[in-house]
Scaffold this motif. Structure first.
Motif, short mmCIF file in Angstrom:
data_model
loop_
_atom_site.label_atom_id
_atom_site.label_comp_id
_atom_site.label_asym_id
_atom_site.label_seq_id
_atom_site.Cartn_x
_atom_site.Cartn_y
_atom_site.Cartn_z
N LEU A 159 0.47 1.56 -2.75
CA LEU A 159 1.29 2.74 -2.44
C LEU A 159 1.48 3.65 -3.64
N PRO A 160 1.80 3.16 -4.85
CA PRO A 160 1.96 4.06 -5.99
C PRO A 160 0.69 4.86 -6.30
N SER A 161 -0.47 4.20 -6.26
CA SER A 161 -1.71 4.93 -6.55
C SER A 161 -2.01 5.95 -5.47
N ASN A 162 -1.70 5.64 -4.21
CA ASN A 162 -1.91 6.62 -3.13
C ASN A 162 -1.00 7.83 -3.29
N MET A 163 0.23 7.60 -3.70
CA MET A 163 1.17 8.70 -3.89
C MET A 163 0.80 9.54 -5.11
N ILE A 164 0.49 8.88 -6.22
CA ILE A 164 0.14 9.61 -7.44
C ILE A 164 -1.17 10.36 -7.25
N GLY A 165 -2.15 9.73 -6.60
CA GLY A 165 -3.42 10.41 -6.34
C GLY A 165 -3.25 11.61 -5.43
N SER A 166 -2.41 11.50 -4.43
CA SER A 166 -2.15 12.64 -3.53
C SER A 166 -1.42 13.76 -4.27
N PHE A 167 -0.49 13.38 -5.16
CA PHE A 167 0.22 14.38 -5.96
C PHE A 167 -0.76 15.19 -6.81
N PHE A 168 -1.65 14.52 -7.52
CA PHE A 168 -2.59 15.23 -8.37
C PHE A 168 -3.70 15.92 -7.57
N MET A 169 -3.92 15.48 -6.33
CA MET A 169 -4.84 16.23 -5.48
C MET A 169 -4.26 17.61 -5.18
N GLY A 170 -2.93 17.70 -5.08
CA GLY A 170 -2.30 19.00 -4.92
C GLY A 170 -2.53 19.90 -6.11
N TRP A 171 -2.63 19.32 -7.30
CA TRP A 171 -2.90 20.09 -8.52
C TRP A 171 -4.38 20.46 -8.63
N PHE A 172 -5.22 19.43 -8.71
CA PHE A 172 -6.62 19.66 -9.07
C PHE A 172 -7.56 19.81 -7.87
N LEU A 226 3.87 4.51 9.08
CA LEU A 226 4.67 5.73 9.22
C LEU A 226 5.24 6.17 7.87
N ILE A 227 5.84 5.23 7.14
CA ILE A 227 6.44 5.58 5.85
C ILE A 227 5.35 5.92 4.84
N GLY A 228 4.24 5.19 4.88
CA GLY A 228 3.14 5.50 3.96
C GLY A 228 2.58 6.90 4.19
N LEU A 229 2.42 7.29 5.46
CA LEU A 229 1.93 8.63 5.76
C LEU A 229 2.93 9.69 5.31
N ALA A 230 4.21 9.43 5.53
CA ALA A 230 5.23 10.40 5.11
C ALA A 230 5.25 10.56 3.59
N LEU A 231 5.11 9.46 2.87
CA LEU A 231 5.19 9.51 1.41
C LEU A 231 4.00 10.25 0.80
N VAL A 232 2.79 10.00 1.31
CA VAL A 232 1.63 10.71 0.74
C VAL A 232 1.65 12.18 1.13
N SER A 233 2.21 12.49 2.31
CA SER A 233 2.33 13.89 2.71
C SER A 233 3.31 14.63 1.80
N VAL A 234 4.44 13.99 1.51
CA VAL A 234 5.40 14.58 0.59
C VAL A 234 4.81 14.70 -0.81
N SER A 235 4.01 13.72 -1.21
CA SER A 235 3.43 13.72 -2.55
C SER A 235 2.49 14.90 -2.75
N ILE A 236 1.60 15.16 -1.79
CA ILE A 236 0.65 16.26 -1.98
C ILE A 236 1.37 17.60 -1.86
N ALA A 237 2.37 17.69 -0.98
CA ALA A 237 3.13 18.93 -0.88
C ALA A 237 3.89 19.20 -2.18
N PHE A 238 4.47 18.16 -2.76
CA PHE A 238 5.17 18.30 -4.03
C PHE A 238 4.20 18.66 -5.15
N GLY A 239 3.01 18.09 -5.10
CA GLY A 239 2.00 18.43 -6.09
C GLY A 239 1.59 19.90 -6.02
#
Length: 444
Positions: A159-172, A226-239
């Motif tokens: 989960l942490p790598s999925n969230m961090i990867g999605s966050f930086f996908m929003g950047w790069f 459900l929670i995993g999908l919500a967290l990665v969605s929030v991560s990329i939007a935040f990124g």
């Protein structure tokens, strides 16, 4: 009276033709929007400069009619064989400079074969770096250090790598992808498809939910999706939002844009010599990474353990990156003889995630059946390397976010449901049923 009837008939025909024309224009615009949405993550080898040139400058002349190709915002160009002379021509903005023969010449870079070699080498290097980062994040947030994630709860190890990867996908992969592409197309592909795609894993996520379901924890498994999908969605939007804020800050500080910087210091990798130098450099790096991984696998293979699995994963991981990159060419292509059906579904990413999840489940079943140290090391290495790199959450999150913000937000949830339901359903058949019938012990 006859003239009035004639005028009325002609006006009716004009109204009908205008209605058909507007309807056709709406369909075309909608198709372009759907295709652009489904290509939010990656478009595979169509992103290579040589591929774009060969597709963008080609045309067909049949019965005296010239057929132009449709342009996409992501600078990728897809030839559409079904467009005929009745289709409205492109605007002049789309073909400005077509008379200038110098602009039709391909960039003076590497030949097509070496261009592929360079791109695949960079994908492999960044893919291995993604594997190493995912392993470190597992250890950092896992039971051994922070004890935030484990295999028994909704907070699964990846989960942490999925969230961090999605966050930086929003950047790069979203906000700064064009800026990186101005320096090197291959670098942009390597960071997004190679590193961020390998840092995140959908197959690992799906397998952990299968293991929870096999042990009877269906509620936790369902909440995990459900929670995993919500967290990665929030991560990329935040990124994306933080990346926009960083760009705004740069503009406020009057820092020159990347395009002006590139034009001043001339750091764009577009010449033959520069591309060749970069290719050789990454070939050397890849050779070093594979050499070190091979030596460590040989030293630790007999004893097994997570270290041997990690270095074996680094040896085989690039295979998963390459397969996913080639499958990405299916994104935006649609189904049917002319590719007009379901153009909004990124079939390349869908096939990569579902197939990786199925193979991951099959390998877990084999691991339970054989149950030897050497088999565990090889199977775990393939799972963590090939399957972890073949599947991706960062690209999936980028596509989901793009669909959610489009004119048809329902497509995002349908796409997510298709991906999760197919992967989980096949996983039950491949993994859970053998576990229930044979009574294997799950090493969670």
């Amino acid at each position: 009276m006859e003239r009035m009837k004639s005028d009325g008939g002609s006006s009716s025909i004009r109204r009908r033709s205008l209605s058909i024309s507007s309807h056709r224009s709406y369909q075309t615009d909608n198709d372009v929007d759907f295709e652009t949405v489904s290509e939010a993550g990656d478009i595979g080898d169509r992103a290579l400069p040589s591929k774009r040139f060969s597709e963008s400058n080609s045309f067909h002349s049949e019965n005296g009619a010239v057929e132009f190709h449709r342009l996409h915002p992501n600078s990728s160009i897809i030839p559409l064989s079904h467009e005929v002379s009745s289709t409205p021509p492109l605007s002049t903005d789309a073909i400005v400079g077509s008379e200038d023969s110098s602009k039709l010449e391909p960039p003076k870079g590497l030949p097509v074969f070496l261009d592929y070699v360079s791109c695949m080498t960079q994908l492999a290097v960044f893919g291995i770096l993604g594997i190493l980062t995912r392993y470190l994040l597992q250890k950092l947030f896992g039971p051994e250090v922070a004890n935030v994630t484990n295999n028994h709860t909704i907070l699964y190890l990846d989960l942490p790598s999925n969230m961090i990867g999605s966050f930086f996908m929003g950047w790069f992969g979203v906000e700064f992808k064009k800026d990186i592409s101005n320096v090197s197309e291959h670098l942009a592909i390597a960071i997004t498809t190679g590193y961020l795609g390998s840092l995140t894993t959908f197959s690992g996520w799906n397998q952990k939910m299968l293991e929870l379901s096999a042990s009877g924890r269906w509620v936790i498994s369902s909440l995990g999706f459900l929670i995993g999908l919500a967290l990665v969605s929030v991560s990329i939007a935040f990124g994306i939002e933080t990346a926009k804020g960083f760009r705004w800050l740069l503009n406020r500080l009057n820092i020159t844009s990347s395009e002006n910087c590139i034009s001043k210091i001339n750091c764009k990798v577009d010449s033959y010599l520069r591309q060749l130098t970069v290719m050789v450099m990454f070939l050397v790096i890849l050779g070093i990474l594979w050499g070190v991984s091979g030596a460590l696998v040989k030293a630790k293979f007999k004893n097994g353990g997570s270290a041997a699995e990690l270095w074996f994963a680094c040896l085989v991981g690039p295979i998963g990156v390459w397969i996913r990159w080639f499958l990405a060419r299916l994104n935006g292509r649609g189904l049917g003889k002319e590719g007009l059906m379901f153009t909004w579904i990124p079939f390349g990413t869908l096939i990569a995630n579902v197939s990786a999840a199925c193979v991951m489940a099959a390998l877990s079943t084999i691991k339970n059946v054989v149950n030897t140290r050497n088999c565990d090391t090889v199977v775990a290495g393939i799972q963590f390397g090939v399957m972890g790199c073949l599947s991706t959450v960062s690209t999936f999150a980028a596509e989901f976010n793009k669909m959610r913000l489009s004119s048809d937000p329902w497509t995002a949830y349908v796409y997510a449901a298709i991906t999760i339901c197919l992967s989980f359903s096949f996983g039950i058949l491949i993994y859970c049923i053998p576990y229930w019938t044979k009574g294997f012990d799950i090493d969670m």
